[in-house]
Scaffold this motif. Structure first.
Motif, PDB file in Angstrom:
ATOM      1  N   UNK A 184      -7.171 -32.127  -4.721  1.00  8.28           N
ATOM      2  CA  UNK A 184      -6.728 -30.881  -4.082  1.00  8.28           C
ATOM      3  C   UNK A 184      -6.569 -29.746  -5.077  1.00  8.28           C
ATOM      4  N   UNK A 185      -6.584 -30.081  -6.377  1.00 12.67           N
ATOM      5  CA  UNK A 185      -6.434 -29.037  -7.380  1.00 12.67           C
ATOM      6  C   UNK A 185      -6.861 -29.512  -8.738  1.00 12.67           C
TER       7      UNK A 185
ATOM      8  N   UNK B 276      -5.325 -22.686   1.009  1.00 15.10           N
ATOM      9  CA  UNK B 276      -4.709 -21.632   0.221  1.00 15.10           C
ATOM     10  C   UNK B 276      -4.055 -22.156  -1.047  1.00 15.10           C
ATOM     11  N   UNK B 277      -3.899 -21.226  -1.995  1.00 12.61           N
ATOM     12  CA  UNK B 277      -3.157 -21.459  -3.223  1.00 12.61           C
ATOM     13  C   UNK B 277      -1.817 -20.772  -3.033  1.00 12.61           C
TER      14      UNK B 277
ATOM     15  N   UNK C  93      -5.943 -33.018  -9.966  1.00  8.14           N
ATOM     16  CA  UNK C  93      -4.784 -33.430  -9.196  1.00  8.14           C
ATOM     17  C   UNK C  93      -5.271 -34.022  -7.885  1.00  8.14           C
ATOM     18  N   UNK C  94      -4.760 -35.204  -7.557  1.00  9.76           N
ATOM     19  CA  UNK C  94      -5.213 -35.897  -6.356  1.00  9.76           C
ATOM     20  C   UNK C  94      -4.017 -36.367  -5.541  1.00  9.76           C
ATOM     21  N   UNK C  95      -4.249 -36.495  -4.230  1.00  7.83           N
ATOM     22  CA  UNK C  95      -3.280 -37.062  -3.303  1.00  7.83           C
ATOM     23  C   UNK C  95      -4.037 -37.973  -2.357  1.00  7.83           C
TER      24      UNK C  95
ATOM     25  N   UNK D  81      -7.231 -22.332 -16.413  1.00  8.12           N
ATOM     26  CA  UNK D  81      -7.694 -22.142 -15.048  1.00  8.12           C
ATOM     27  C   UNK D  81      -6.960 -23.108 -14.131  1.00  8.12           C
ATOM     28  N   UNK D  82      -6.366 -22.559 -13.061  1.00 10.44           N
ATOM     29  CA  UNK D  82      -5.742 -23.347 -12.001  1.00 10.44           C
ATOM     30  C   UNK D  82      -6.619 -23.167 -10.779  1.00 10.44           C
TER      31      UNK D  82
END
Length: 181
Positions: free
Chosen positions: A8-9, A28-29, A1-3, A19-20
């Motif tokens: 970022x994830x 933080x998550x 996941x990108x921004x 797995x996250x």
């Protein structure tokens, strides 16, 4: 996941484990939700503190649930309306340094250890019920006196060789010895 090109994830299949993963260092998550039309932060895992968890509200465990610490070295166990501490001592502190510690030896012997005075203060009566018949008074581990139930006779025993039982009081502002046995 990108921004904006920054990852970022990540969602990963790792040996059939879902797995996250938060990929930005020390960020933080966070798990958020909607509670009756209001946004709530339900859980925050602090990645700058090895994943310390902060819950917004209650943590519920099922009947017979357990909280295991250090792979079960110390556990809180719930069963039949009883919470049991297994495998450790319970330390209670008001200021973070002067703790009172409760320890059970495994033989049913409970030790309460404090670094300062120990106060028993009850709004009602205080009962001491020793089925062995003896209440021992000790100083630094050595018995100096004993209260004993011997065939329903109440015995007060000075347990140190060649020492007395001394009754003292105050008379006219001075300490007096009323009786020495």
């Amino acid at each position: 996941l990108k921004d904006g090109g920054t990852e970022f994830g990540r969602l990963v299949n790792n040996s059939s484990n879902f797995v996250v993963c938060s990929k930005v260092s020390n960020k933080d998550f966070v798990i958020c939700g909607n509670d009756g039309g209001s946004g709530v932060e339900a859980l925050r895992l602090d990645m700058s503190d090895a994943g310390s968890a902060t819950f917004n509200h209650n943590i519920s465990l099922p009947a017979a649930g357990e909280l295991d610490f250090d792979a079960g070295d110390v556990k809180f166990i719930h069963a039949s309306d009883t919470l049991t501490l297994q495998g450790g001592a319970l330390a209670i502190t008001g200021d973070g340094s002067n703790a009172a510690t409760l320890t059970e030896t495994g033989a049913g012997i409970l030790t309460v250890a404090t670094v300062d005075d120990f106060v028993i203060d009850a709004g009602g009566d205080i009962n001491i019920d020793a089925d062995g018949g003896d209440i021992r008074l000790k100083d630094a581990g050595s018995t100096f006196g004993t209260f004993t139930n011997n065939s329903q006779d109440f015995q007060i025993i000075a347990s140190t060789n060649d020492k007395d039982i001394v009754f003292k009081g105050f008379d006219n502002g001075a300490v007096i010895t009323a009786l020495t046995l």
